[in-house]
Design a protein around this motif. Structure first.
Motif, PDB file in Angstrom:
ATOM      1  N   GLN A 221       0.828  -1.212   0.000  1.00  0.00           N
ATOM      2  CA  GLN A 221       0.000   0.000   0.000  1.00  0.00           C
ATOM      3  C   GLN A 221       0.860   1.259   0.000  1.00  0.00           C
ATOM      4  O   GLN A 221       0.519   2.243  -0.664  1.00  0.00           O
ATOM      5  CB  GLN A 221      -0.959  -0.007   1.194  1.00  0.00           C
ATOM      6  CG  GLN A 221      -1.983   1.116   1.157  1.00  0.00           C
ATOM      7  CD  GLN A 221      -2.929   1.057  -0.046  1.00  0.00           C
ATOM      8  OE1 GLN A 221      -3.506   0.015  -0.309  1.00  0.00           O
ATOM      9  NE2 GLN A 221      -3.071   2.154  -0.790  1.00  0.00           N
ATOM     10  N   ASP A 225       0.600   4.002  -2.872  1.00  0.00           N
ATOM     11  CA  ASP A 225       0.407   5.425  -2.589  1.00  0.00           C
ATOM     12  C   ASP A 225       1.490   6.268  -3.269  1.00  0.00           C
ATOM     13  O   ASP A 225       1.217   7.380  -3.744  1.00  0.00           O
ATOM     14  CB  ASP A 225       0.439   5.682  -1.070  1.00  0.00           C
ATOM     15  CG  ASP A 225      -0.773   5.086  -0.353  1.00  0.00           C
ATOM     16  OD1 ASP A 225      -1.759   4.730  -1.028  1.00  0.00           O
ATOM     17  OD2 ASP A 225      -0.724   4.952   0.884  1.00  0.00           O
ATOM     18  N   ASP A 228       0.578   6.541  -6.837  1.00  0.00           N
ATOM     19  CA  ASP A 228      -0.546   7.471  -7.020  1.00  0.00           C
ATOM     20  C   ASP A 228      -0.031   8.907  -7.065  1.00  0.00           C
ATOM     21  O   ASP A 228      -0.535   9.750  -7.808  1.00  0.00           O
ATOM     22  CB  ASP A 228      -1.554   7.309  -5.872  1.00  0.00           C
ATOM     23  CG  ASP A 228      -2.765   8.208  -6.036  1.00  0.00           C
ATOM     24  OD1 ASP A 228      -3.643   7.866  -6.849  1.00  0.00           O
ATOM     25  OD2 ASP A 228      -2.824   9.271  -5.369  1.00  0.00           O
ATOM     26  N   ASP A 243      -5.364  10.465  -4.272  1.00  0.00           N
ATOM     27  CA  ASP A 243      -5.223  10.673  -2.826  1.00  0.00           C
ATOM     28  C   ASP A 243      -5.237  12.170  -2.503  1.00  0.00           C
ATOM     29  O   ASP A 243      -5.980  12.614  -1.636  1.00  0.00           O
ATOM     30  CB  ASP A 243      -3.922  10.017  -2.302  1.00  0.00           C
ATOM     31  CG  ASP A 243      -3.966   8.497  -2.398  1.00  0.00           C
ATOM     32  OD1 ASP A 243      -5.072   7.941  -2.301  1.00  0.00           O
ATOM     33  OD2 ASP A 243      -2.902   7.878  -2.572  1.00  0.00           O
ATOM     34  N   THR A 250      -0.733  10.710   2.457  1.00  0.00           N
ATOM     35  CA  THR A 250       0.019   9.447   2.466  1.00  0.00           C
ATOM     36  C   THR A 250       1.440   9.685   2.998  1.00  0.00           C
ATOM     37  O   THR A 250       1.821  10.825   3.287  1.00  0.00           O
ATOM     38  CB  THR A 250       0.001   8.777   1.070  1.00  0.00           C
ATOM     39  OG1 THR A 250       0.515   9.686   0.107  1.00  0.00           O
ATOM     40  CG2 THR A 250      -1.423   8.370   0.685  1.00  0.00           C
TER      41      THR A 250
END
Ligand code: FPP
Ligand code: MG
Length: 332
Positions: A221, A225, A228, A243, A250
């Motif tokens: 994850q 992130d 992203d 995000d 994050t």
């Protein structure tokens, strides 16, 4: 493309697992088949959503890794059904997640919400989660049902806490790790734990595999992130920058806000508020926060591998180690 094209794995085991995964896919599709074409149209979309089947693979590999050899005839129908159930749960969360994130693209194509609207996407997610537990109940293994029920509760808790803290610039690392552990890593850990348990693995071995999956899931994850934040839609086949757009902080950004002096913190907060993707990206890279988060993911992969250090030396165990390394390179 299969995970086994991306991770170096014993060719005999790869072929045998490929056959197992075909069976898992059949169980998955049979379960979702409906007498209504409107339902089947949506389920067909889910087939395209399915990626590298990481969760089913972890159920199967963990089911093998407790044994002294990796002969896939040691796997049972229960492993295959549970593998299909975990994939169905994962698909449900992705379909709902794309509604929450207002994402338009996943796996290189339109999301269910983009194509059919939020109402259909919410219902498809519900259909998937309902079918997952219906399928699981056919096993007659209440402890597996209960464990997966606990996990879906945890997934929802992780997502609700994340939603609650949108736009909150005081989200600290502890809260971030709690959210990520709950919304992502808990299911990955349970895939490993349950796969091993159904093979009759000792409780301490099942727990080691759960911890392996949890640490691998957190690393996964964090990397997701970072992609992203830094990746492109073309490269990743999914909407990026979601995000920041949705006000979700994050790891690199949390560290930058937490560890900068007051004037830098104000400047970063303004970039967040104004959704200045490119400037924020440059700043996090230049100030080393991107590398710092990546190093945390690397450390977690090392920790995941340590968790399974005592497993018998078999092709299945070797593959679990290589899968962990693959999370960092994000080959899948
Ligand atoms: C992806 O996060 C989202 C998750 C891993 C969990 C989503 C969980 C829910 C929506 C709640 C549980 C739902 C059910 C049906 C039990 P991300 O947005 O960072 O990943 P992405 O980049 O792939 O979109
Ligand atoms: Mg998302």
């Amino acid at each position: 493309m299969s995970i086994f094209d991306l991770v170096d794995i014993d060719s005999h085991l790869a072929a045998a697992l490929g056959t197992e995964l075909d069976d898992v896919s059949q169980i998955f599709e049979r379960q979702l088949a409906s007498e209504f074409s409107a339902v089947n149209t949506l389920s067909v979309h889910v087939a395209r959503y399915r990626g590298k089947m990481l969760r089913p693979i972890l159920v199967l590999l963990s089911g093998l890794a407790v044994h002294r050899n990796s002969d896939t005839s040691l796997l049972t129908e229960a492993h295959r059904v549970i593998a299909a159930v975990t994939e169905m749960i994962h698909m449900a969360t992705l379909v709902h997640d794309d509604v929450l994130d207002e994402s338009r693209i996943r796996r290189g194509g339109a999301t269910v919400n983009a194509l059919h609207g939020n109402d259909m996407a919410v219902m498809l997610g519900d259909y998937l989660i309902s079918n997952a537990f219906h399928l699981c109940s056919t096993l007659g293994m209440p402890s597996v049902n209960r464990r997966l029920g606990e996990i879906t509760n945890t997934l929802c808790e992780g997502e609700i806490v994340q939603l609650h803290h949108r736009e909150d610039l005081d989200v600290g690392e502890d809260l971030y790790f709690s959210i990520v552990t709950n919304k992502t890593a808990s299911l990955i850990g349970a895939c490993c734990e349950i796969g091993a348990g159904v093979s009759g693995g000792d409780p301490d071995v099942c727990e080691s595999l759960r911890c392996y999956g949890r640490d691998l899931g957190i690393a996964f994850q964090i990397t997701d992130d970072l992609l992203d934040l830094m990746g492109s839609q073309e490269e990743l086949g999914k909407s990026v920058g979601r995000d920041l757009d949705m006000g979700k902080l994050t790891l690199p950004l949390i560290r930058a806000l937490d560890q900068s002096d007051e004037s830098d913190r104000r400047a970063i907060a303004a970039l967040v508020k104004d959704r200045c993707h490119a400037q924020l990206r440059e700043r996090l890279l230049a100030d080393g926060w991107f590398d710092s988060a990546q190093q945390t993911a690397i450390d977690l992969v090392a920790s995941a591998r340590r968790c399974i250090g005592d497993l018998p030396d078999t092709p299945a165990a070797t593959t679990l180690h290589r899968l962990a390394d693959g999370v960092i390179d994000r080959r899948f």
